[in-house]
Every structure is written in structure tokens, then in C-alpha cells.
Design a protein around this motif. Sequence first.
Motif, short mmCIF file in Angstrom:
data_model
loop_
_atom_site.label_atom_id
_atom_site.label_comp_id
_atom_site.label_asym_id
_atom_site.label_seq_id
_atom_site.Cartn_x
_atom_site.Cartn_y
_atom_site.Cartn_z
N PHE A 170 43.06 36.53 30.54
CA PHE A 170 42.50 37.74 31.13
C PHE A 170 41.54 37.45 32.27
CE2 PHE A 170 43.43 38.53 26.61
CZ PHE A 170 44.44 39.48 26.77
N THR A 171 41.73 36.30 32.90
CA THR A 171 40.90 36.00 34.08
C THR A 171 41.37 36.76 35.31
OG1 THR A 171 42.27 34.03 34.45
CG2 THR A 171 40.20 33.72 33.25
N ALA A 172 42.62 37.18 35.33
CA ALA A 172 43.15 37.99 36.44
C ALA A 172 42.90 39.46 36.15
CB ALA A 172 44.64 37.74 36.63
N ARG A 173 42.48 40.21 37.17
CA ARG A 173 42.15 41.62 36.97
C ARG A 173 43.33 42.44 36.49
NH1 ARG A 173 38.01 44.07 41.50
NH2 ARG A 173 36.34 42.52 41.28
N ALA A 174 44.54 42.06 36.90
CA ALA A 174 45.71 42.85 36.56
C ALA A 174 46.22 42.58 35.15
CB ALA A 174 46.83 42.57 37.56
N ALA A 175 45.67 41.58 34.46
CA ALA A 175 46.14 41.26 33.11
C ALA A 175 45.91 42.44 32.17
CB ALA A 175 45.42 40.02 32.59
N ALA A 176 46.88 42.69 31.31
CA ALA A 176 46.80 43.78 30.33
C ALA A 176 46.45 45.11 31.01
CB ALA A 176 45.78 43.46 29.25
N ARG A 177 46.96 45.29 32.24
CA ARG A 177 46.73 46.50 33.03
C ARG A 177 45.23 46.76 33.21
NH1 ARG A 177 51.34 50.73 30.75
NH2 ARG A 177 53.15 49.41 31.26
N GLY A 178 44.46 45.70 33.20
CA GLY A 178 43.03 45.81 33.47
C GLY A 178 42.19 46.18 32.28
N ARG A 179 42.78 46.32 31.10
CA ARG A 179 41.98 46.73 29.93
C ARG A 179 41.02 45.63 29.50
NH1 ARG A 179 43.63 49.18 23.96
NH2 ARG A 179 41.56 48.81 23.05
N TYR A 180 41.50 44.37 29.51
CA TYR A 180 40.66 43.25 29.07
C TYR A 180 40.26 42.41 30.27
CZ TYR A 180 42.50 44.48 24.47
OH TYR A 180 42.85 45.16 23.33
N ARG A 181 38.98 42.02 30.32
CA ARG A 181 38.46 41.20 31.40
C ARG A 181 37.71 40.02 30.81
NH1 ARG A 181 37.02 43.29 36.17
NH2 ARG A 181 36.78 41.08 36.69
N ALA A 182 38.09 38.81 31.22
CA ALA A 182 37.38 37.62 30.76
C ALA A 182 35.99 37.57 31.37
CB ALA A 182 38.17 36.37 31.14
N VAL A 183 34.99 37.26 30.57
CA VAL A 183 33.63 37.13 31.08
C VAL A 183 33.51 35.77 31.75
CG1 VAL A 183 31.19 37.04 30.46
CG2 VAL A 183 32.73 38.61 29.26
N PRO A 184 33.16 35.72 33.02
CA PRO A 184 33.08 34.44 33.74
C PRO A 184 31.84 33.65 33.33
CG PRO A 184 32.43 36.23 35.18
CD PRO A 184 32.87 36.87 33.90
N ASP A 185 31.71 32.47 33.92
CA ASP A 185 30.59 31.59 33.57
C ASP A 185 29.80 31.26 34.83
OD1 ASP A 185 29.00 30.04 31.88
OD2 ASP A 185 30.14 28.22 32.32
N ARG A 186 29.48 32.29 35.60
CA ARG A 186 28.77 32.09 36.85
C ARG A 186 27.30 32.48 36.68
NH1 ARG A 186 29.71 35.03 42.69
NH2 ARG A 186 29.95 36.86 41.34
N TYR A 187 26.41 31.57 37.12
CA TYR A 187 24.97 31.82 37.06
C TYR A 187 24.35 31.57 38.43
CZ TYR A 187 25.30 31.80 31.95
OH TYR A 187 25.63 32.08 30.65
N LEU A 188 23.81 32.60 39.04
CA LEU A 188 23.12 32.48 40.31
C LEU A 188 21.68 32.94 40.14
CD1 LEU A 188 25.80 33.98 42.77
CD2 LEU A 188 25.48 31.59 42.10
N TYR A 189 20.79 32.38 40.93
CA TYR A 189 19.36 32.71 40.82
C TYR A 189 18.80 32.99 42.20
CZ TYR A 189 14.33 31.98 39.97
OH TYR A 189 12.97 32.12 39.91
N ALA A 190 18.24 34.17 42.38
CA ALA A 190 17.58 34.56 43.63
C ALA A 190 16.09 34.69 43.35
CB ALA A 190 18.14 35.87 44.16
N CYS A 241 15.83 37.69 40.54
CA CYS A 241 17.09 38.26 40.05
C CYS A 241 18.06 37.14 39.69
CB CYS A 241 17.70 39.17 41.11
SG CYS A 241 19.23 39.98 40.57
N HIS A 242 18.77 37.34 38.60
CA HIS A 242 19.81 36.42 38.15
C HIS A 242 21.14 37.17 38.12
CE1 HIS A 242 16.94 33.37 36.52
NE2 HIS A 242 16.17 34.44 36.43
N LEU A 243 22.16 36.60 38.74
CA LEU A 243 23.52 37.10 38.55
C LEU A 243 24.08 36.32 37.38
CD1 LEU A 243 26.22 37.84 41.23
CD2 LEU A 243 26.80 36.76 39.06
N VAL A 244 24.41 37.01 36.29
CA VAL A 244 24.77 36.33 35.04
C VAL A 244 25.99 36.98 34.40
CG1 VAL A 244 22.39 35.62 34.56
CG2 VAL A 244 23.20 37.82 33.70
#
Length: 251
Positions: A84-104, A196-199
Motif C-alpha cells: 500500500f505504498t502506492a496511492r492507487a493500491a486498494a483504490r486508495g482505501r489503505y495507505r502505508a505510513v511512511p518513515d520520513r522525519y524532517l525537522y524545521a 515543526c516536525h514533519l512526521v
Amino acid sequence: MTNGLRRFRAPPSAGPAPEAAQANAQVNAQATAGVAGPVAGPVAGPVTARCEMCAEPVGDDHGHVVDVETRSLMCACRGCRLLFTARAAARGRYRAVPDRYLYAPSFRIATADWEELSIPVRTAFFFRNSALGRTVAFYPSPAGATESLLRLDIWERVLADNPELADAEPDVEALLVDRGPADRGPADGGPAGFACHLVPIDACYHLVGLVRLHWKGFDGGQEAWNAIDGFFAGLRERAKVVEPERGPHGR
């Protein structure tokens, strides 16, 4: 339908637990684990977290998938999460939570704008709810994640002044804003102490769990603030620092 996300679900079990008690147990269990730690109810003996899609056991560092329709977070093994890393997977119902951490560390927001957002505490998280087609705001409280009615015109102005953080993924990533102590200086997060943290969205609910687990009395108590400060210190350690870009207002 809630505009946020429901509490972390428990792994598959032989019998259901009462919904309210189960929800409280799950968010407290999440608070005692890592940012993406195991989710389990308070049962005797060791508990093995399982993927909520295929029921396979998962480790302490397992990921999550958002069910966009039910607004819930599901524990997921690596294989199911990758589906479910692709937005179109399962017609968009399920979305994988990414592992991106940014700090401003120098998040640009005027004190007046923060006050007009009507956030009654120092910390809040903002994410785009794709079902509603707009951004929603929540803050951690002893009662759980509490929604704050968001003035979209103000939030859009804040995003415009912080373009380096404007690409958060809907439903699965959030901007976690922390005002911090009033005496914090520019080196710690800007003139007014804003950072701010993008998490990943599950990190925000981990913070909610910490508050619920440790908060005592009116001001929370030292244990709660130690846990909160430790949480943000952990985010800063793992995050990539982003340099500010000039927004349309020249900030």
C-alpha cells in the motif's frame, strides 16, 4: 466518522474486548513502546503483535497502514505495508505510513497566527484528511487526541511561509508544531520558540499516548513533561534538518 484517526487497534485475538477499554489500553501500550512500537492490550504474559491484514507476527519496529475509510491505524508486516505504498493500491482505501522525519527548528509562524488558530496548548499536529478534502488539527490531551476547529485561511498562510514542509502526504504524515517554553531562543526554534516536525502520523498518536499515560493533575507533573521532552528529543535525533525557504511574505 471522526476527522482524526481512531486509537491503535489491537492485534487479532480470540475474542473481542469492550471498545472503550480496548482503546484506552492500546494507546497506553503504544506510549510505552517506541514511536512505531508494538500495540497490545494489558494481558498477562508476553504478547506478540500481529499484522492486522495477514495475522503474521511482527516485531517491535513494525509499520502501520491507515484505513482511510474507517480513519484507523492498523499494524502491518513489511510485506503487507509495501502493498500500500502506492496511492492507487486498494483504490486508495489503505495507505502505508511512511518513515520520513524532517525537522524545521525555525518554523515561521507569527504568535498572533498561532493564537488565532485557537490551540490551547503548546503542541498540535496538522494533517490533510483526504475524505474531508481539508486539513484538520488535533492536540494531545489527557482525554486523547482533541480536535481544534481550524481556520484554513490562517493555516494556508502559515504553509505558504514554510514551503519546505508543504509536501506532507495526506492521511499518513503530519506537521507536529511545538511552541516550547517561552524563554527558548532562536537557536532552539525561532524567535517565539516555534519548531515543526514533519512526521509519520503514528508518531503523533504515540505522543497522545504519552500524555494520556503520564499526565497527572492540572499541569501534568514532572513525569509527563519529562516524557514529552524526551519524545521531541528523540524526533530531533532521527530527523533530517530542513533549511528554510523564503515564502511569499518574505519571511
